[in-house]
Design a protein around this motif. Structure first.
Motif, short mmCIF file in Angstrom:
data_model
loop_
_atom_site.label_atom_id
_atom_site.label_comp_id
_atom_site.label_asym_id
_atom_site.label_seq_id
_atom_site.Cartn_x
_atom_site.Cartn_y
_atom_site.Cartn_z
N SER A 1 0.81 -1.22 0.00
CA SER A 1 0.00 0.00 0.00
C SER A 1 0.84 1.27 0.00
CB SER A 1 -0.96 0.02 1.20
OG SER A 1 -0.25 -0.12 2.40
N MET A 2 2.18 1.13 0.13
CA MET A 2 3.05 2.31 0.05
C MET A 2 4.44 1.87 -0.41
SD MET A 2 4.16 3.24 3.97
CE MET A 2 5.37 4.44 3.38
N HIS A 3 5.31 2.84 -0.62
CA HIS A 3 6.69 2.55 -1.06
C HIS A 3 7.40 1.68 -0.01
CE1 HIS A 3 10.63 3.10 -2.77
NE2 HIS A 3 11.08 3.71 -1.69
N GLU A 4 8.15 0.69 -0.49
CA GLU A 4 8.91 -0.16 0.43
C GLU A 4 10.18 0.54 0.86
OE1 GLU A 4 9.47 -4.61 -0.21
OE2 GLU A 4 11.47 -3.83 -0.61
N GLY A 5 10.33 0.74 2.16
CA GLY A 5 11.52 1.43 2.67
C GLY A 5 11.41 1.57 4.17
N ALA A 6 12.24 2.44 4.73
CA ALA A 6 12.27 2.61 6.19
C ALA A 6 10.91 3.04 6.73
CB ALA A 6 13.34 3.62 6.57
N THR A 7 10.20 3.90 5.96
CA THR A 7 8.92 4.40 6.47
C THR A 7 7.86 3.31 6.49
OG1 THR A 7 9.53 6.54 5.53
CG2 THR A 7 7.27 6.31 6.27
N SER A 8 7.83 2.47 5.45
CA SER A 8 6.83 1.39 5.45
C SER A 8 7.12 0.42 6.60
CB SER A 8 6.81 0.65 4.11
OG SER A 8 8.00 -0.08 3.89
N PHE A 9 8.41 0.22 6.87
CA PHE A 9 8.80 -0.66 7.98
C PHE A 9 8.31 -0.09 9.31
CE2 PHE A 9 11.84 -2.31 11.12
CZ PHE A 9 11.67 -3.67 10.89
N ARG A 10 8.54 1.22 9.48
CA ARG A 10 8.13 1.88 10.73
C ARG A 10 6.61 1.85 10.89
NH1 ARG A 10 6.60 6.98 11.59
NH2 ARG A 10 7.40 7.78 9.62
N LEU A 11 5.88 2.08 9.79
CA LEU A 11 4.41 2.12 9.88
C LEU A 11 3.80 0.71 9.89
CD1 LEU A 11 3.65 5.05 7.38
CD2 LEU A 11 3.54 5.14 9.87
N GLY A 12 4.62 -0.29 9.62
CA GLY A 12 4.10 -1.65 9.60
C GLY A 12 3.20 -1.94 8.43
N LEU A 13 3.47 -1.27 7.29
CA LEU A 13 2.66 -1.48 6.08
C LEU A 13 3.46 -2.26 5.06
CD1 LEU A 13 1.15 2.11 5.72
CD2 LEU A 13 -0.08 0.06 6.46
N ARG A 14 2.79 -3.11 4.30
CA ARG A 14 3.50 -3.86 3.27
C ARG A 14 3.92 -2.93 2.14
NH1 ARG A 14 1.46 -9.81 2.13
NH2 ARG A 14 0.73 -9.33 4.21
N GLY A 15 5.16 -3.05 1.69
CA GLY A 15 5.72 -2.09 0.74
C GLY A 15 5.63 -2.53 -0.71
N MET A 16 5.72 -1.53 -1.59
CA MET A 16 5.79 -1.75 -3.04
C MET A 16 7.20 -1.31 -3.46
SD MET A 16 2.16 0.18 -3.64
CE MET A 16 1.69 -0.35 -5.28
N PRO A 17 8.07 -2.25 -3.78
CA PRO A 17 9.46 -1.86 -4.06
C PRO A 17 9.60 -1.04 -5.33
CG PRO A 17 9.11 -4.19 -4.55
CD PRO A 17 7.84 -3.69 -3.90
N GLY A 18 10.54 -0.12 -5.32
CA GLY A 18 10.82 0.67 -6.52
C GLY A 18 11.17 -0.22 -7.70
N ALA A 19 11.75 -1.38 -7.41
CA ALA A 19 12.15 -2.30 -8.49
C ALA A 19 10.95 -2.79 -9.30
CB ALA A 19 12.90 -3.50 -7.89
N ALA A 20 9.76 -2.79 -8.70
CA ALA A 20 8.58 -3.22 -9.46
C ALA A 20 8.35 -2.29 -10.65
CB ALA A 20 7.35 -3.23 -8.56
N GLU A 21 8.69 -1.01 -10.46
CA GLU A 21 8.57 -0.05 -11.57
C GLU A 21 9.77 -0.15 -12.52
OE1 GLU A 21 7.12 4.26 -11.30
OE2 GLU A 21 9.30 4.52 -11.34
N SER A 22 10.97 -0.11 -11.95
CA SER A 22 12.15 -0.02 -12.83
C SER A 22 12.35 -1.30 -13.65
CB SER A 22 13.40 0.33 -12.02
OG SER A 22 13.59 -0.58 -10.98
N ALA A 23 11.99 -2.46 -13.09
CA ALA A 23 12.14 -3.71 -13.85
C ALA A 23 11.24 -3.71 -15.08
CB ALA A 23 11.81 -4.91 -12.96
#
Ligand SMILES: [Zn+2]
Length: 435
Positions: free
Chosen positions: A199-221
């Motif tokens: 539901s949000m970008h995968e990174g330190a903030t998604s980790f802190r908020l406890g939300l599953r992330g969407m990695p930037g690699a999904a776009e760049s790949a």
């Protein structure tokens, strides 16, 4: 909206700072309109023709009409969120004289009939509406639509926006057709196999908020794969709402290799980062998600140096009750038509010294070239008088409650912005006036 009284067939706009990216014009010039078209453009006091009325535009910038190549007008099927009438009223208020509407409606715009339906006068559009048609039937990613027929009906581009064209073989075929038909294929670049329930970008903030992330690699790949296909097929690939530094570097490399690859970015991606989600603000939930500060820096550089072709809002209205739920369940999307100009001037010009002529290019000539909209995005005598007139210095506060859109899902409510729309004209007719 206050109405303005120009009713004459001819109008002289005097003393504006006229910016036309195609001719690199940026000077105080006068402009004469006649019967809905640009009749003459000349240095101050050098217009030869006469006009019935005059508009004193000193202190204002006059630009070709802005084009938003990525909006969701929600019709047919979801008129509780937006209609063509309300969405294009918001577009006019934001300075856009043309919008391109995405086909992920209900039903999906995958037939000539629906492409024509979007353009009917009964829809009540206040600005030009250029439909983008689906790439595959019902955007299911299985069978390509009839590109030549859709183009004949008025489609200006092809996209399954909302989801990617994941199948490489189909994407290759789409790009081959694109090359033959001169029709741009717009990719929502997201390898959805990497973003399931994110539901949000995968990174330190998604980790802190406890939300599953969407990695930037999904776009760049996905961008990496598609630029290769564009290069080998000769088709025109356009990357919608590009949001990561890595994806931008693939676009840059493709351009250097002379592949026909272009991209757009949104105002929210050049203004905000994932940290702005703060305390689970669902008005900061969109797809692609707000990214890292480093991604935002890369986008700002790309806007300045020319590697990004257009600013597009990805205006995605949702009803209030849909956004008033927990972050992971809320739908993706934010509105954007009325804040794009102010954000571009405040963030790009004000804070990052991007020249106004470059900003105008990103809103006009850039998108017109991506979609091959001949006669749009420039100030050439004979063209339709689609004009955007704005005060680049005026400070104002955006109030979501006063929006002309049916929806209010914006992260920019109450923001102080610099740069305000003064007047929007479509074919010489004033469609919004805010002086
Ligand atoms: Zn999209």
């Amino acid at each position: 909206m206050r109405e303005h009284g120009f009713k004459a067939d001819s109008l002289l706009i005097k003393g504006a700072r006229v910016i036309d990216p195609l001719s690199r014009l940026d000077a105080e010039w006068d402009l004469l309109l006649r019967e809905g078209r640009i009749a003459e453009l000349a240095p101050k006091h050098r217009i030869r023709g006469a006009a019935e009325e005059t508009f004193d535009a000193r202190g204002l910038v006059l630009a070709p009409g802005f084009i938003d190549m990525h909006v969701h007008l929600r019709e047919p099927g979801q008129s509780q969120k937006e209609t063509i009438a309300t969405g294009t009223a918001a577009a006019a208020a934001g300075g856009f004289t043309s919008v391109c509407c995405m086909p992920n409606t209900s039903p999906v715009i995958d037939s000539q009939e629906w492409v024509r339906w979007l353009q009917q006068p009964e829809r009540g559009a206040r600005v030009n509406v250029f439909p983008i048609a689906a790439a595959t039937m019902q955007s299911q990613g299985e069978a390509l639509t009839d590109f030549p027929a859709l183009k004949r009906a008025g489609a200006v581009g092809i996209s399954d926006d909302g989801r990617p064209l994941l199948d490489g073989k189909l994407m290759r075929q789409a790009l081959q057709l694109s090359s033959r038909l001169k029709l741009t294929v717009i990719q929502h670049a997201e390898d959805t196999r990497m973003t399931v329930s994110g539901s949000m970008h995968e990174g330190a903030t998604s980790f802190r908020l406890g939300l599953r992330g969407m990695p930037g690699a999904a776009e760049s790949a996905m961008v990496e794969r598609d630029v290769k296909l564009a290069h080998s097929s000769g088709g025109h690939l356009h990357i919608a709402h590009l949001s990561t530094a890595d994806a931008l570097s693939f676009v840059r490399r493709a351009k250097r290799a002379k592949a026909r690859v272009t991209c757009e970015v949104t105002p929210h991606h050049f203004t905000l980062t994932d940290q702005d989600i703060g305390d689970y603000d669902t008005n900061c939930k969109m797809n692609p998600p707000l990214r890292s500060a480093a991604d935002r820096e890369a986008i700002l550089a790309g806007l300045a140096d020319g590697s990004i072709d257009a600013i597009a809002t990805d205006h995605a209205p949702h009803a209030a009750q849909e956004k008033q739920m927990e972050f992971e369940r809320a739908p993706f999307g934010v509105t954007g038509l009325e804040t794009a100009l102010g954000l571009a001037i405040s963030e790009l010009h004000g804070k990052h010294q991007v020249p106004l002529i470059r900003i105008v290019e990103l809103f006009t000539l850039g998108p017109a070239r991506v979609l091959k909209l001949n006669g749009r995005g420039t100030l050439v005598p004979g063209n339709q008088a689609d004009l955007t007139i704005f005060d680049p210095k005026r400070r104002w506060t955006f109030e979501a409650a006063a929006s002309l859109s049916k929806s209010r899902n914006t992260p920019f409510d109450g923001w102080r912005l610099t740069g305000r729309l003064a007047m929007t004209m479509v074919s010489g007719r004033i469609v919004h006036y805010a002086l």
